[in-house]
Design an enzyme around this catalytic site. Structure first.
Site, short mmCIF file in Angstrom:
data_model
loop_
_atom_site.label_atom_id
_atom_site.label_comp_id
_atom_site.label_asym_id
_atom_site.label_seq_id
_atom_site.Cartn_x
_atom_site.Cartn_y
_atom_site.Cartn_z
N CYS A 132 29.50 -24.01 4.34
CA CYS A 132 29.46 -22.55 4.40
C CYS A 132 29.69 -22.06 2.98
CB CYS A 132 30.50 -22.00 5.38
SG CYS A 132 32.22 -22.38 4.94
N CYS A 145 38.72 -10.82 3.47
CA CYS A 145 37.65 -10.08 2.82
C CYS A 145 36.71 -11.02 2.08
CB CYS A 145 38.24 -9.06 1.85
SG CYS A 145 39.00 -7.64 2.68
#
Length: 390
Positions: free
Chosen positions: A348, A196
């Site tokens: 990222c 998540c």
């Protein structure tokens, strides 16, 4: 580790009768059903997104003993969905925060805290103290651990999982019904399913699935209705559609089948192809890294460094450090945009996707490519705190 005392007789005081009056006037519950709820012992594994609504509604319903297993602390990013915690709880153990809210809601319940990671060494001892287990975990090793421990101890496993806009729920390990392994005999390869934290989750979604879990727990306690045994409920919140898949018990299941081969808890990290504490750690450590401070020094010195951002466009809009955006999924088809002779630093959000990108680029012949340790979160921590964290 916490242990439970013997349950008290499930008699209801006058205050409890008034509190649960809307249950008592229902013939499907009544006095006998409410006494069953008070006598019940339910273990909630996780006090996060699923565990929050699950535990709150079980406490409100009058489930007499709630066990909570968690070892994490409340983080600001939890508050978008973990409704049992508040801003003032940031930094506190989730167990303390959750127990405080549950007993404030219903002082007639007993909350038993297990501030530990559920492992093969302690799971059986913990589960044996309860009647029903509700799995609110978010990783595959623990899901398989909970499933196998439920089968071995004979405890129903009320399961749910969530991701982005979708969720699923079922009731496993009831003896006559299937278990989690009947549905998923093998775990997915490590890193295939984003967490998540990497993929996101609609904050309301764990509320939907957690309430479904609480409903199934109460039905099992009361012995009423049709539990989700042999059924997998699929929830698509974006379309607001509910679908159902029929499940069958696998006669060859290694843990619940007639000729089972799993008779004790195993190493579930190894079973899921994970070494160490995190499935992300091996991937990140296998590629060359550069620390945020080192990259900052190179940029300040005017070194020719090309920064490649492999996040998604919507993430780039949240914050960026000026890198060239090529989402990881597009990278194989867009490598021609990169100069293999230049030094390339890939980043990222946290360093997981960029580690995959570094591996891809090195396999394609890019020799001077490194991963930014910690991603943009590390950059915010170590170099520029004005860069938002998400």
């Amino acid at each position: 580790m916490a242990t439970l005392t013997s349950p008290q007789a499930a008699t209801l005081s006058n205050d409890e009768i008034l509190r649960y009056s809307r249950h008592l006037i229902m013939p499907e519950v009544g006095m006998a059903g409410q006494q069953k709820l008070k006598a019940a012992r339910v273990l909630c594994i996780g006090a996060g997104g699923l565990g929050s609504p699950l535990a709150l509604y079980l406490a409100a319903a009058g489930v007499g003993t709630l066990g909570l297993v968690d070892f994490d602390v409340v983080d600001l990013t939890n508050l978008q969905r973990q409704i049992i915690h508040t801003t003032d709880d940031v930094g506190r153990p989730k167990l303390d925060s959750a127990a405080e809210k549950l007993t404030a809601m219903n002082p007639f319940i007993n909350v038993c805290k297990f501030e530990t990671k559920l492992t093969s060494a302690n799971a059986l001892d913990i589960l044996r103290q309860f009647d029903i287990v509700a799995d609110g975990t978010d990783n595959f090793p623990t899901r398989y651990l909970v499933n196998d421990a439920c089968v071995l101890t004979g405890k129903p496993n009320v399961y749910a999982s969530i991701f982005r806009f979708e969720g699923q729920a079922s009731v496993f390990a009831t003896g006559h019904g299937p278990c989690y392994r009947c549905l998923y005999p093998e775990p997915p390869p490590p890193g295939l399913v984003p967490s998540c934290a990497e993929g996101g989750v609609l904050g309301i979604l764990p509320g939907l699935l957690g309430v479904i879990q609480a409903t199934e727990v109460i039905k099992l306690i009361l012995g009423s209705g049709e539990p989700l045994i042999g059924r997998l409920l699929l929830v698509d919140a974006l379309a607001m559609r509910f679908r159902e898949l029929r499940l069958r018990k696998n006669p060859e299941c290694p843990v619940c089948g007639a000729n089972r081969t799993i008779r004790e808890l195993i190493d579930y990290n190894q079973f899921c192809g994970i070494r160490g504490e995190s499935q992300e750690a091996p991937l990140i450590s296998a590629v060359p890294e550069i620390r945020p401070e080192e990259l900052k020094a190179k940029l300040d010195a005017g070194d020719d460094v090309f920064i490649l951002d492999v996040r998604e466009p919507h993430e780039y809009q949240i914050c960026n450090i000026g890198g060239h955006l090529i989402p990881l999924g597009d990278l194989p088809a867009r490598m021609n945009e990169l100069d293999s002779s230049r030094e390339i630093v890939v980043h990222c959000r946290s360093g997981v996707r960029s580690a995959k990108a570094v591996t891809l680029l090195r396999q394609a012949g890019f020799g001077k490519v490194t991963n930014l340790a910690g991603g943009i979160l590390g950059w915010s921590d170590k170099v520029d705190p004005t860069v938002p964290k998400y």
